[in-house]
Design an enzyme around this catalytic site. Structure first.
Site, PDB file in Angstrom:
ATOM      1  N   LYS A  13       0.821  -1.216   0.000  1.00 47.51           N
ATOM      2  CA  LYS A  13       0.000   0.000   0.000  1.00 47.51           C
ATOM      3  C   LYS A  13       0.849   1.258   0.000  1.00 47.51           C
ATOM      4  O   LYS A  13       0.437   2.271  -0.560  1.00 47.51           O
ATOM      5  CB  LYS A  13      -1.027  -0.031   1.126  1.00 47.51           C
ATOM      6  CG  LYS A  13      -0.547   0.422   2.471  1.00 47.51           C
ATOM      7  CD  LYS A  13      -1.693   0.350   3.458  1.00 47.51           C
ATOM      8  CE  LYS A  13      -1.204  -0.035   4.834  1.00 47.51           C
ATOM      9  NZ  LYS A  13      -0.345   0.907   5.511  1.00 47.51           N
ATOM     10  N   ARG A  88      -6.323   4.220  12.258  1.00 47.91           N
ATOM     11  CA  ARG A  88      -6.090   2.844  12.684  1.00 47.91           C
ATOM     12  C   ARG A  88      -7.207   2.322  13.574  1.00 47.91           C
ATOM     13  O   ARG A  88      -7.295   1.134  13.823  1.00 47.91           O
ATOM     14  CB  ARG A  88      -4.794   2.765  13.500  1.00 47.91           C
ATOM     15  CG  ARG A  88      -3.543   2.752  12.664  1.00 47.91           C
ATOM     16  CD  ARG A  88      -2.340   2.482  13.548  1.00 47.91           C
ATOM     17  NE  ARG A  88      -1.117   2.930  12.921  1.00 47.91           N
ATOM     18  CZ  ARG A  88      -0.432   2.213  12.041  1.00 47.91           C
ATOM     19  NH1 ARG A  88      -0.849   1.020  11.697  1.00 47.91           N
ATOM     20  NH2 ARG A  88       0.670   2.691  11.505  1.00 47.91           N
ATOM     21  N   ARG A 127      12.582 -10.256   1.197  1.00 46.39           N
ATOM     22  CA  ARG A 127      12.968  -8.849   1.296  1.00 46.39           C
ATOM     23  C   ARG A 127      14.382  -8.706   1.862  1.00 46.39           C
ATOM     24  O   ARG A 127      14.732  -9.347   2.851  1.00 46.39           O
ATOM     25  CB  ARG A 127      11.958  -8.131   2.195  1.00 46.39           C
ATOM     26  CG  ARG A 127      12.100  -6.639   2.197  1.00 46.39           C
ATOM     27  CD  ARG A 127      10.832  -5.967   2.637  1.00 46.39           C
ATOM     28  NE  ARG A 127      10.586  -6.098   4.075  1.00 46.39           N
ATOM     29  CZ  ARG A 127       9.635  -5.436   4.721  1.00 46.39           C
ATOM     30  NH1 ARG A 127       8.829  -4.626   4.063  1.00 46.39           N
ATOM     31  NH2 ARG A 127       9.464  -5.602   6.012  1.00 46.39           N
ATOM     32  N   ARG A 156      16.016  -8.345   7.473  1.00 48.08           N
ATOM     33  CA  ARG A 156      15.680  -7.837   8.807  1.00 48.08           C
ATOM     34  C   ARG A 156      15.208  -8.982   9.697  1.00 48.08           C
ATOM     35  O   ARG A 156      14.486  -9.865   9.239  1.00 48.08           O
ATOM     36  CB  ARG A 156      14.584  -6.765   8.696  1.00 48.08           C
ATOM     37  CG  ARG A 156      15.075  -5.547   7.909  1.00 48.08           C
ATOM     38  CD  ARG A 156      14.264  -4.341   8.230  1.00 48.08           C
ATOM     39  NE  ARG A 156      12.865  -4.511   7.851  1.00 48.08           N
ATOM     40  CZ  ARG A 156      12.114  -3.546   7.333  1.00 48.08           C
ATOM     41  NH1 ARG A 156      12.622  -2.362   7.118  1.00 48.08           N
ATOM     42  NH2 ARG A 156      10.873  -3.757   7.045  1.00 48.08           N
ATOM     43  N   ARG A 167       2.064 -10.527  12.608  1.00 46.56           N
ATOM     44  CA  ARG A 167       1.708  -9.146  12.216  1.00 46.56           C
ATOM     45  C   ARG A 167       0.443  -9.137  11.373  1.00 46.56           C
ATOM     46  O   ARG A 167      -0.406  -8.271  11.505  1.00 46.56           O
ATOM     47  CB  ARG A 167       2.853  -8.507  11.404  1.00 46.56           C
ATOM     48  CG  ARG A 167       4.010  -7.989  12.226  1.00 46.56           C
ATOM     49  CD  ARG A 167       4.835  -6.985  11.431  1.00 46.56           C
ATOM     50  NE  ARG A 167       5.304  -7.507  10.147  1.00 46.56           N
ATOM     51  CZ  ARG A 167       6.584  -7.689   9.816  1.00 46.56           C
ATOM     52  NH1 ARG A 167       7.529  -7.399  10.673  1.00 46.56           N
ATOM     53  NH2 ARG A 167       6.924  -8.136   8.629  1.00 46.56           N
TER      54      ARG A 167
END
Ligand SMILES: [Zn+2]
Length: 219
Positions: A13, A88, A127, A156, A167
């Site tokens: 997004k 949120r 990633r 990461r 998440r």
């Protein structure tokens, strides 16, 4: 035009927001950007209220709403804002509606990007980022060094399957009431389904654009 972007971390997004921002010439704004700006300006009236960030604490709805409310009156944002990561919560969504109403505006469209767990895992597990400039790459690009910094790219620590799925679930739980809020309001609501990991950002953007066109929001 005021656009609210919804989508879990890794849904793309942010990229879609940037692309839309360029096309529409409307700023793409995250509350993080606004917070940083205020924290750089000790004279800002909300400077003290935002010090909690430095302690790693969450900013209260009340303060977030004040920050966003203030930015709506900022001449830089008079043509609209593409909101990323805000609202949120329902309290934030209601406050945004009220603030916009007070200046005779409204959220024009909510763009909700749906992704499957498989797509997210494919993207996030692959990633890699530059430890220096923080630029993000993907293993599929076949690059092991940052072209700008000549430093080996790293993965990461929180880009592991368990954390990604956590998440994702957390996002689904927290966002469900917000999705319900916007679906029940008269706000234009677009769902974009990204169910294949081969799907490019350009193809998603095209679909977003077509849907905005269908709603008569773009020409
Ligand atoms: Zn770099």
């Amino acid at each position: 035009m005021y656009i609210v972007l919804l989508g879990p971390p890794g849904s793309g997004k942010g990229t879609q927001g940037q692309m839309l921002s360029t096309k529409l010439n409307i700023p793409h704004l995250s509350t993080g950007d606004l917070f940083r700006e205020i924290l750089d300006n000790p004279k800002h009236e909300l400077y003290e209220s935002l010090q909690v960030i430095k302690e790693g604490k969450l900013v209260s709805d009340d303060v977030v709403n004040k920050v966003v409310g203030g930015s709506l009156r900022d001449p830089r944002f008079e043509d609209g804002i593409i909101f990323d990561g805000y609202p949120r919560t329902i309290a934030q969504a209601q406050a945004l509606d009220q603030e916009l109403e007070s200046i005779g505006k409204a959220v024009d469209v909510v763009i909700d990007i749906h992704v499957t767990k498989e797509v997210l895992l494919g993207r996030l597990l692959g990633r890699r980022s530059c430890p220096n400039c923080k630029r993000i790459f993907h293993v599929s690009q076949g690059i092991s060094e940052c072209p700008d910094c000549q430093i080996t790219l790293i993965q990461r620590p929180d880009d592991n399957e368990e954390t990604i799925l956590e998440r994702f679930d957390e996002y689904q739980t927290k966002t469900a009431p917000l999705q319900e809020y916007y679906r029940q309001s008269r706000t234009n609501y677009i769902v974009i389904k990204v169910f294949e990991s081969s799907r490019t950002a350009d193809s998603v953007q095209q679909e977003v654009w077509d849907r905005l066109y269908g709603l008569g929001l773009v020409k």
